[in-house]
Enzyme design. Structure first.
Site, short mmCIF file in Angstrom:
data_model
loop_
_atom_site.label_atom_id
_atom_site.label_comp_id
_atom_site.label_asym_id
_atom_site.label_seq_id
_atom_site.Cartn_x
_atom_site.Cartn_y
_atom_site.Cartn_z
N ASP A 12 -3.37 -6.74 -0.07
CA ASP A 12 -4.08 -7.84 -0.75
C ASP A 12 -5.11 -7.38 -1.80
OD1 ASP A 12 -2.56 -9.24 1.02
OD2 ASP A 12 -4.22 -10.25 2.04
N LYS B 94 2.85 -12.95 1.69
CA LYS B 94 2.65 -13.61 2.98
C LYS B 94 1.79 -14.85 2.83
CE LYS B 94 -1.16 -10.49 3.78
NZ LYS B 94 -2.24 -11.48 3.64
N CYS C 190 -7.06 -9.08 6.97
CA CYS C 190 -5.66 -8.71 6.75
C CYS C 190 -5.35 -7.24 7.03
CB CYS C 190 -5.24 -9.12 5.34
SG CYS C 190 -5.24 -10.93 5.19
C1 VGL Z 1 -7.59 -12.63 3.73
C2 VGL Z 1 -8.85 -14.42 4.39
C3 VGL Z 1 -7.87 -15.29 3.94
C4 VGL Z 1 -7.46 -11.13 3.60
C5 VGL Z 1 -6.59 -13.47 3.29
O1 VGL Z 1 -6.71 -10.66 2.73
O2 VGL Z 1 -8.14 -10.41 4.39
N1 VGL Z 1 -8.69 -13.09 4.28
N2 VGL Z 1 -6.75 -14.82 3.41
#
Ligand code: VGL
Ligand code: ZN
Length: 210
Positions: free
Chosen positions: A12, A112, A157
């Site tokens: 991410d 995802k 994540c």
């Molecule tokens: C994430 C909160 C919501 C992350 C993704 O990448 O850690 N955190 N969506």
């Protein structure tokens, strides 16, 4: 040096998680050069992108009267509500543009969190804890046995992915200095406790590069 049984899983590294983004993680952009360096040393590199439809259940804006960072009960369990982030195809969902080497070397990008009714912090299993993304099978077929996880956010994540890697039978390490945390209500300490209990190694990029 990492061998052919090892994969770098960079989670991410998207504009919305960078300073100035919709769900900014402090210092998120600082890890980008290090992730590039790591990617150059690994034979297998896989990236993830959080990739939500605009109507996603994890967005506070889709729950009238709710604010970001509150927790609500959903059919699959507790869900933290977040600001609108990483909407499919948006600039915020794009990978950080400094991620040159890692993006160029990536064999696969797992997107995802696409089901509007279900969140997915982990690169392996969605938040109902039963729907697979297919990544475990993909990596097994490549002969991967060891997972080196890094990226954003350490306590969401990245941690969930490392824990699920262990649960799927892989060796797993979390590269601490190539990751940054959100740290909401003690989530970072809680994540490290769970990671230790699950046998996820806490390592530095230097150790990963061996
Ligand atoms: C994430 C909160 C919501 C992350 C993704 O990448 O850690 N955190 N969506
Ligand atoms: Zn998300």
């Amino acid at each position: 040096m990492p061998d052919s049984a090892s994969v770098l899983l960079a989670i991410d590294l998207q504009n919305d998680f960078m300073p100035g983004g919709a769900l900014a993680v402090a210092g998120g952009d600082e890890v980008v050069p290090l992730v590039n360096r790591l990617a150059q040393a690994f034979g297998h590199v896989v990236l993830t992108q959080d990739w939500h439809p605009a109507g996603h259940v994890s967005f506070a804006a889709n729950h009238p009267g709710c604010q970001p960072f509150e927790t609500i009960a959903l059919p699959y369990g507790e869900q933290t509500l977040w600001p609108v982030h990483c909407v499919q195809g948006s600039r915020g969902a794009a990978l950080h543009e400094g991620l040159h080497a890692a993006a160029a070397r990536a064999r696969a990008i797992v997107r995802k969190g696409q089901n509007p009714a279900l969140d997915s912090y982990s690169a392996f299993l969605e938040a109902d804890r039963k729907t697979p993304t297919g990544l475990a099978g993909y990596l097994r077929e490549l002969g991967v046995r060891r997972m080196f996880c890094c990226g954003l956010a350490t306590d969401y994540c990245v941690a969930w992915s490392a824990l699920d890697a262990r649960a799927a039978g892989f060796e797993a390490a979390l590269i601490e200095d190539a990751s940054r945390a959100i740290n909401l209500n003690g989530s970072l300490d809680a994540a490290w406790r769970q990671l230790r209990a699950a046998g996820v190694a806490r390592i530095s990029a230097q150790e990963a590069l061996g």
